[in-house]
Design an enzyme around this catalytic site. Structure first.
Site, PDB file in Angstrom:
ATOM      1  N   GLY A 132       1.100 -13.741 -35.406  1.00 12.17           N
ATOM      2  CA  GLY A 132      -0.270 -13.700 -35.890  1.00 12.17           C
ATOM      3  C   GLY A 132      -1.318 -14.065 -34.859  1.00 12.17           C
ATOM      4  N   ILE A 133      -2.322 -14.800 -35.306  1.00 14.73           N
ATOM      5  CA  ILE A 133      -3.409 -15.221 -34.428  1.00 14.73           C
ATOM      6  C   ILE A 133      -2.880 -16.028 -33.255  1.00 14.73           C
ATOM      7  CG2 ILE A 133      -5.444 -16.719 -34.280  1.00 14.73           C
ATOM      8  CD1 ILE A 133      -6.073 -15.925 -37.181  1.00 14.73           C
ATOM      9  N   ASP A 192       8.216 -28.487 -35.371  1.00 16.83           N
ATOM     10  CA  ASP A 192       7.782 -28.465 -36.763  1.00 16.83           C
ATOM     11  C   ASP A 192       6.624 -29.444 -36.876  1.00 16.83           C
ATOM     12  OD1 ASP A 192       7.370 -28.752 -39.461  1.00 16.83           O
ATOM     13  OD2 ASP A 192       9.462 -29.183 -39.967  1.00 16.83           O
ATOM     14  N   VAL A 193       5.414 -28.933 -37.085  1.00 16.50           N
ATOM     15  CA  VAL A 193       4.237 -29.802 -37.055  1.00 16.50           C
ATOM     16  C   VAL A 193       4.213 -30.804 -38.198  1.00 16.50           C
ATOM     17  CG1 VAL A 193       2.832 -28.104 -35.816  1.00 16.50           C
ATOM     18  CG2 VAL A 193       2.751 -28.187 -38.330  1.00 16.50           C
ATOM     19  N   THR A 240     -10.575 -21.767 -42.525  1.00 18.53           N
ATOM     20  CA  THR A 240     -10.778 -20.551 -43.308  1.00 18.53           C
ATOM     21  C   THR A 240     -12.089 -20.698 -44.069  1.00 18.53           C
ATOM     22  OG1 THR A 240      -9.985 -19.381 -45.297  1.00 18.53           O
ATOM     23  CG2 THR A 240      -9.348 -21.652 -45.070  1.00 18.53           C
ATOM     24  N   TYR A 286      -4.141 -24.278 -50.822  1.00 17.91           N
ATOM     25  CA  TYR A 286      -4.551 -23.825 -49.495  1.00 17.91           C
ATOM     26  C   TYR A 286      -5.997 -24.223 -49.213  1.00 17.91           C
ATOM     27  CZ  TYR A 286      -5.219 -20.622 -45.543  1.00 17.91           C
ATOM     28  OH  TYR A 286      -5.499 -20.082 -44.308  1.00 17.91           O
ATOM     29  N   LYS A 319      -7.400 -26.854 -46.254  1.00 19.68           N
ATOM     30  CA  LYS A 319      -8.365 -26.478 -45.229  1.00 19.68           C
ATOM     31  C   LYS A 319      -9.658 -27.287 -45.328  1.00 19.68           C
ATOM     32  CE  LYS A 319      -5.862 -23.500 -43.052  1.00 19.68           C
ATOM     33  NZ  LYS A 319      -5.462 -23.722 -41.644  1.00 19.68           N
ATOM     34  N   LEU A 368       0.651 -12.656 -41.884  1.00 19.04           N
ATOM     35  CA  LEU A 368       0.278 -13.409 -43.078  1.00 19.04           C
ATOM     36  C   LEU A 368      -0.549 -12.540 -44.017  1.00 19.04           C
ATOM     37  CD1 LEU A 368       0.417 -16.200 -44.447  1.00 19.04           C
ATOM     38  CD2 LEU A 368      -1.715 -16.791 -43.275  1.00 19.04           C
TER      39      LEU A 368
END
Length: 271
Positions: free
Chosen positions: A28-29, A72-73, A154, A167, A171, A204
């Site tokens: 992705g990004i 793994d954050v 986001t 979500y 954020k 995603l």
């Protein structure tokens, strides 16, 4: 005779000599950002992700100066070890792009909120971001580096929605983290900002049924004021480069929104 020079060789390389970490950099990004950072002259680009095979493949495709580190954050010790390894291997840390993020598979409306899924999303998106920012900041302060930390958020970080409650909450937490950290770390010359893209054509987004630009316009065309264009991972990556560069030397605590005017749309429009 027309020039065959690579445009990036002609352009100013805004990350020349920098040591950079990209979490969620295997896809992705994040994957696009890793490539763009390397093109902008970064001395080292560390892809930190849980997708080991994909991450190794991406790092190999980018080549020197890119490498992959399993991380793994949601595990603070893994985050700390990854940052320690990076600083030791490359002699410093100049930039952290804390980009990793996940969504629940279900709609996650308030009345049908699956709290197990909620915990998973918060653990990665909020707690993981906090761990990355915490240990990146500690390392920069320890080394006396006037570095930069950039988080991905986001438009839901400043709005509500009909679904994806967990979500949106995660954020919102990231936005609070960025604003607080920018105040606390300014004394050390460390800048903390966030980049807020709307829907981007990434894996995603594909899992949300958005595989092509036409899908994007069908589902989201009415939610942007800017018509006829869509957001690409490359545009997001270049926005991050700007925030990390000397061009943004006086910018901290800022939310750079790339949403095609979504947040500017009126609440009520004439029929």
């Amino acid at each position: 005779m027309a020039s065959t020079a690579n445009p990036m060789q002609v352009m100013k390389k805004k990350l020349e000599g920098k040591v950079v970490i990209v979490t969620g950099g295997a896809s992705g990004i994040g994957q696009t950002a890793a490539r763009v950072f390397a093109q902008h002259g970064a001395r080292a680009v560390v892809i930190a992700d849980i997708q080991s095979e994909v991450g190794k493949s991406v790092a190999k495709s980018i080549g020197d100066p890119c490498c992959y580190v399993q991380c793994d954050v949601s595990d603070e010790e893994e985050v700390k070890s990854m940052i320690e390894w990076t600083a030791s291997a490359y002699g410093g840390l100049d930039m952290m792009f804390s980009n990793v993020g996940i969504m629940s598979k279900s709609a996650q409306t308030v009345m049908d909120l699956d709290l197990l899924e909620f915990d998973k999303v918060m653990r990665v998106n909020a707690r993981g971001m906090a761990a990355c920012l915490k240990h990146a900041a500690r390392k920069m302060v320890e080394l006396g580096t006037r570095g930069t930390i950039i988080c991905t958020t986001t438009p839901l970080s400043s709005r509500g929605g009909q679904s994806m409650t967990d979500y949106a909450m995660s954020k919102h937490a990231v936005m609070g983290l960025v604003r607080s950290a920018s105040i606390q770390l300014g004394a050390h010359g460390i800048r903390v900002n966030c980049v807020t893209p709307s829907v981007v054509l990434t894996p995603l987004a594909q899992r949300m049924g958005l595989a092509t630009p036409d899908d994007f316009h069908t589902h989201f065309g009415n939610f942007t004021s800017l018509k006829g264009v869509y957001l690409t991972p490359e545009q997001v990556a270049e926005a991050v480069v700007y925030l990390a560069s000397d061009d943004a030397a006086f910018i901290t605590g800022h939310d750079l929104v790339l949403d095609g005017g979504l947040l500017c749309l009126p609440f009520f429009a004439p029929s």
